[in-house]
Design a protein around this motif. Structure first.
Motif, mmCIF file in Angstrom:
data_model
loop_
_atom_site.group_PDB
_atom_site.id
_atom_site.type_symbol
_atom_site.label_atom_id
_atom_site.label_comp_id
_atom_site.label_asym_id
_atom_site.label_seq_id
_atom_site.Cartn_x
_atom_site.Cartn_y
_atom_site.Cartn_z
ATOM 1 N N LYS A 1 0.583 8.306 6.559
ATOM 2 C CA LYS A 1 1.052 7.931 7.901
ATOM 3 C C LYS A 1 0.367 6.658 8.393
ATOM 4 O O LYS A 1 1.006 5.772 8.982
ATOM 5 N N GLU A 2 -0.947 6.585 8.149
ATOM 6 C CA GLU A 2 -1.715 5.396 8.527
ATOM 7 C C GLU A 2 -1.130 4.140 7.874
ATOM 8 O O GLU A 2 -0.973 3.098 8.492
ATOM 9 N N ARG A 3 -0.799 4.301 6.606
ATOM 10 C CA ARG A 3 -0.287 3.171 5.829
ATOM 11 C C ARG A 3 1.099 2.741 6.313
ATOM 12 O O ARG A 3 1.416 1.555 6.338
ATOM 13 N N ILE A 4 1.925 3.705 6.703
ATOM 14 C CA ILE A 4 3.256 3.380 7.232
ATOM 15 C C ILE A 4 3.094 2.547 8.499
ATOM 16 O O ILE A 4 3.743 1.508 8.673
ATOM 17 N N SER B 1 6.505 -2.825 -12.096
ATOM 18 C CA SER B 1 5.577 -2.584 -10.987
ATOM 19 C C SER B 1 5.265 -1.104 -10.979
ATOM 20 O O SER B 1 6.145 -0.285 -11.233
ATOM 21 N N GLY B 2 4.027 -0.782 -10.626
ATOM 22 C CA GLY B 2 3.692 0.632 -10.513
ATOM 23 C C GLY B 2 2.334 0.820 -9.895
ATOM 24 O O GLY B 2 1.687 -0.140 -9.466
ATOM 25 N N GLY B 3 1.903 2.077 -9.842
ATOM 26 C CA GLY B 3 0.592 2.353 -9.291
ATOM 27 C C GLY B 3 0.373 3.832 -9.062
ATOM 28 O O GLY B 3 1.295 4.645 -9.221
ATOM 29 N N GLU B 4 -0.870 4.150 -8.715
ATOM 30 C CA GLU B 4 -1.172 5.497 -8.237
ATOM 31 C C GLU B 4 -0.619 5.592 -6.823
ATOM 32 O O GLU B 4 -0.624 4.606 -6.085
ATOM 33 N N ARG B 5 -0.185 6.781 -6.440
ATOM 34 C CA ARG B 5 0.442 6.926 -5.123
ATOM 35 C C ARG B 5 -0.510 7.541 -4.103
ATOM 36 O O ARG B 5 -1.300 8.424 -4.424
ATOM 37 N N GLU B 6 -0.332 7.115 -2.870
ATOM 38 C CA GLU B 6 -1.033 7.729 -1.744
ATOM 39 C C GLU B 6 -0.497 9.148 -1.620
ATOM 40 O O GLU B 6 0.723 9.347 -1.669
ATOM 41 N N TYR B 7 -1.366 10.159 -1.543
ATOM 42 C CA TYR B 7 -0.861 11.540 -1.508
ATOM 43 C C TYR B 7 -1.361 12.337 -0.310
ATOM 44 O O TYR B 7 -0.860 13.413 -0.028
ATOM 45 N N ASP B 8 -2.350 11.793 0.400
ATOM 46 C CA ASP B 8 -2.858 12.492 1.581
ATOM 47 C C ASP B 8 -1.974 12.139 2.785
ATOM 48 O O ASP B 8 -1.762 10.955 3.091
ATOM 49 N N LYS C 1 0.451 0.742 9.412
ATOM 50 C CA LYS C 1 -0.134 -0.560 9.078
ATOM 51 C C LYS C 1 0.929 -1.552 8.632
ATOM 52 O O LYS C 1 0.802 -2.752 8.820
ATOM 53 N N LYS C 2 1.981 -1.044 8.001
ATOM 54 C CA LYS C 2 3.070 -1.901 7.515
ATOM 55 C C LYS C 2 4.094 -2.194 8.611
ATOM 56 O O LYS C 2 5.103 -2.859 8.367
ATOM 57 N N GLY C 3 3.849 -1.621 9.825
ATOM 58 C CA GLY C 3 4.790 -1.839 10.923
ATOM 59 C C GLY C 3 6.081 -1.054 10.742
ATOM 60 O O GLY C 3 7.124 -1.420 11.296
ATOM 61 N N GLN C 4 6.043 0.022 9.930
ATOM 62 C CA GLN C 4 7.235 0.851 9.736
ATOM 63 C C GLN C 4 7.116 2.137 10.553
ATOM 64 O O GLN C 4 6.101 2.363 11.193
ATOM 65 N N THR C 5 8.176 2.938 10.548
ATOM 66 C CA THR C 5 8.177 4.115 11.424
ATOM 67 C C THR C 5 8.255 5.412 10.616
ATOM 68 O O THR C 5 8.771 5.421 9.499
ATOM 69 N N PHE C 6 7.757 6.496 11.214
ATOM 70 C CA PHE C 6 7.832 7.807 10.555
ATOM 71 C C PHE C 6 9.295 8.229 10.396
ATOM 72 O O PHE C 6 9.653 8.893 9.433
ATOM 73 N N GLU C 7 10.126 7.823 11.374
ATOM 74 C CA GLU C 7 11.544 8.164 11.353
ATOM 75 C C GLU C 7 12.213 7.708 10.040
ATOM 76 O O GLU C 7 12.989 8.445 9.438
ATOM 77 N N GLN C 8 11.840 6.489 9.590
ATOM 78 C CA GLN C 8 12.404 5.923 8.360
ATOM 79 C C GLN C 8 12.155 6.811 7.136
ATOM 80 O O GLN C 8 12.924 6.815 6.195
#
Ligand code: ASP
Ligand code: MG
Length: 310
Positions: A248-251, A236-243, A253-260
């Motif tokens: 933060k938006e993507r975190i 598995s792989g891919g280009e990474r989100e870097y902005d 959207k996944k229902g995860q937290t910045f704290e994690q």
């Protein structure tokens, strides 16, 4: 129970096929490392536990502990460490032990171990297409070397391999799913005689960190390599989100937290550049090469989901 486990262990470690698998494993690691070193990659040491690790996209038990007031977890993948170090050293790889405490049902697949090694690599400024090419060359190099060095052992296993031609075929995730249904990956794997790619995997099927396509929201610039003959996922792989804002938006959207992901986000505040990489499971690669049904047959001390192990 205990005695049974010990006698099973004795039988297992005396198997000729395990010895062959371990010889092939030795060549696989040596050749993959040599291939990458020849191309200027720098090997970094593995991280066994960390304040931040891969959230994965499926439920697993979470082994974590506290040390001097800080919470650490065992490494599920070094995705964030790769993205951080590659900002400074543009081509890196590592043989990374990963712990993913999968649910017991996963034992049925024949391809899950609770503890495995992943060859994890990352390249700064690279595109998915460049990494797909690298992945194909790495696969071809390694399989060719194994065939050259282990023809006798492969014959003893009754395993016939061939070296596939590049470029490998690529299917878009949503198109393959529409044509073959939800089990498309295993259907296509069983029908194929050569490895192939699944690309453009939707966000809901993946972790937050792979980069979203600018022209197709919800679809990622990522890829999976699938083995033929029903052996399923290789890498598995891919280009990474870097902005930072997009991360933060993507975190969220996944229902995860910045704290994690605090430690990673702190680093990302300093600015990240695009990188692309992938991780390939070594035991799965050896299982495919050997033509085994069960992944535990390639490991002397396999941690099989739901089973007691040494
Ligand atoms: N983090 C992915 C995994 O462990 C691999 C990668 O995207 O590099 O599955
Ligand atoms: Mg994966």
């Amino acid at each position: 129970m205990e005695t049974e486990t010990v006698s099973e262990l004795m039988d297992h470690i005396s198997e000729k096929k395990l010895e062959i698998a371990l010889k092939i494993n030795t060549t696989v690691r040596a050749e993959m490392g040599a291939f990458l070193r020849d191309r200027g990659f720098v090997e970094i040491p593995p991280v066994i536990f960390s304040t931040v690790t891969d959230p994965l996209n499926h439920p697993v038990y979470d082994p974590s502990f506290e040390y001097e007031g800080t919470r650490y977890a065992l490494t599920k993948s070094m995705i964030f460490h790769k993205q951080i170090i590659v900002q400074k050293i543009p081509k890196i790889f590592t043989f990374s032990p990963n712990v993913r405490l999968e649910m017991p049902e996963k034992a049925k697949t024949g391809r899950h171990l609770l503890e495995f090694t992943q060859l994890d690599l990352e390249v700064k400024g690279a595109t998915r297409e460049e990494l797909m090419q690298l992945g194909e060359e790495l696969f071809i190099h390694t399989v060719s070397k194994v065939m050259e060095k282990h023809s006798e052992e492969l014959a003893m296993l009754g395993r016939k391999l061939h070296v596939p031609a590049k470029p490998f075929k690529a299917y878009k995730y949503t198109e393959a799913e529409a044509r073959y249904g939800p089990e498309f990956e295993s259907i296509l794997s069983e029908k194929s005689t050569d490895p192939f790619w699944i690309i453009d995997i939707p966000l809901k099927q993946r972790e937050f960190y792979d980069r979203e396509k600018d022209d197709e929201p919800g679809i990622l610039r990522d890829m999976d390599l699938i083995y033929p003959e029903g052996y399923c996922e290789a890498l598995s792989g891919g280009e990474r989100e870097y902005d930072l804002e997009r991360i933060k938006e993507r975190i969220l959207k996944k229902g995860q937290t910045f704290e994690q992901f605090k430690w990673f986000l702190e680093f990302a505040k300093g600015g990240l550049e695009l990188s692309c990489g992938f991780g390939i499971g070594i035991e799965r690669f050896v299982r495919y090469i050997c033509g085994f049904q069960r992944i535990e047959d390639v490991h002397p001390f396999p941690k099989v989901p739901g089973k007691v192990s040494v």
